[in-house]
Design an enzyme around this catalytic site. Sequence first.
Site, short mmCIF file in Angstrom:
data_model
loop_
_atom_site.label_atom_id
_atom_site.label_comp_id
_atom_site.label_asym_id
_atom_site.label_seq_id
_atom_site.Cartn_x
_atom_site.Cartn_y
_atom_site.Cartn_z
N HIS A 1 0.83 -1.21 0.00
CA HIS A 1 0.00 0.00 0.00
C HIS A 1 0.86 1.26 0.00
O HIS A 1 0.33 2.37 0.05
CB HIS A 1 -0.87 0.04 1.27
N SER B 1 -15.75 2.61 1.40
CA SER B 1 -15.23 1.28 1.70
C SER B 1 -14.22 1.33 2.84
O SER B 1 -14.23 0.46 3.73
CB SER B 1 -14.58 0.69 0.45
N ARG C 1 -16.86 -6.80 1.91
CA ARG C 1 -18.14 -6.25 2.32
C ARG C 1 -19.13 -6.29 1.15
O ARG C 1 -19.91 -7.20 1.03
CB ARG C 1 -17.96 -4.82 2.86
N LYS C 2 -19.08 -5.29 0.26
CA LYS C 2 -20.01 -5.24 -0.87
C LYS C 2 -19.31 -5.39 -2.22
O LYS C 2 -19.82 -6.06 -3.10
CB LYS C 2 -20.77 -3.91 -0.85
#
Length: 302
Positions: free
Chosen positions: A117, A147, A258-259
């Site tokens: 990252h 998010s 999550r989504k």
Amino acid sequence: MANLKQLFEHAEKILSVAKEKSHDELMFTYKGVLYPSILCSEEMFQALDAFEFRPDDLLMVSYPKCGTNWTQHILYDMVYTISNQEPPGEIPMLEFGTPQKLERLSNLPSPRVLITHLHRDYLPEQVFTKKLKTLVVFRNPKDNAVSLFHFHLGNPLLPKYNSWDEFFTVFMSGEVNFGSYFDHAIAWNKHIEDENVLIIMFEDMKKDLIAAISQIADFFSIHLTKEQIELIATNGSFKTMKEKSTETHGPMGKFIFRKGEVGDWKNYFSEAQSLEMDAKFEACLAGTKIGEKMKYNVYCKA
């Protein structure tokens, strides 16, 4: 699989340690950037500067919650699953863990999948001197912010925020782990045409995963058949990954996936927040090549 079991057991331990930490104790600053204190350390960053990279390493860089685990899964399928190899039981995130992990990564056979990252300016110098092929994954900033907010809510390793409004203010200031989203994007825009850099968008992967997998494979010179690409795409669907999250990510899986949707920001942003983000994009990225790739007007306008 023994290594994977040990990895999950270690994850349970660090989750327990994190629950005893205060908001401020869960972060530390290194060279002016915030990092998660449970996962990163000054000792690890110093060791990483001496880590021996190889020209055939597959390096993937992404700002947090831009599709890191999704893209890692795809790379692992390309390198290991397709060739019926057992993936290494190591976290490929370079800055996470202790220097001893880097020693274990050093013993892995080529090609290695390595992930980070880190802001481009803080990548180890060998990444550039050895001209590593680097896949960079970005996501539109509005969905990324939402998010990341939910990731903080569910992840004991990260500080908590009392509300979306509070987190939005922090996100816009760049006072979050790994620094400002916009700083990351600006840095990579300067190198978007480098021959050893491929920037791919989360939204493009969602729109046509098969095309994205083909593009990534070509970039890393991984030769795949049409059938193999289709299999990787099937295994790499969000639904499949979420169903297998406990198996693949142990106790961390429940808050990593999550989504995985595009446009969820519309459920959170106020009109004022949306306009503030629009202005930030206009000031930082409008008219840039990476800004064009983001298709901001398509994905970030109501």
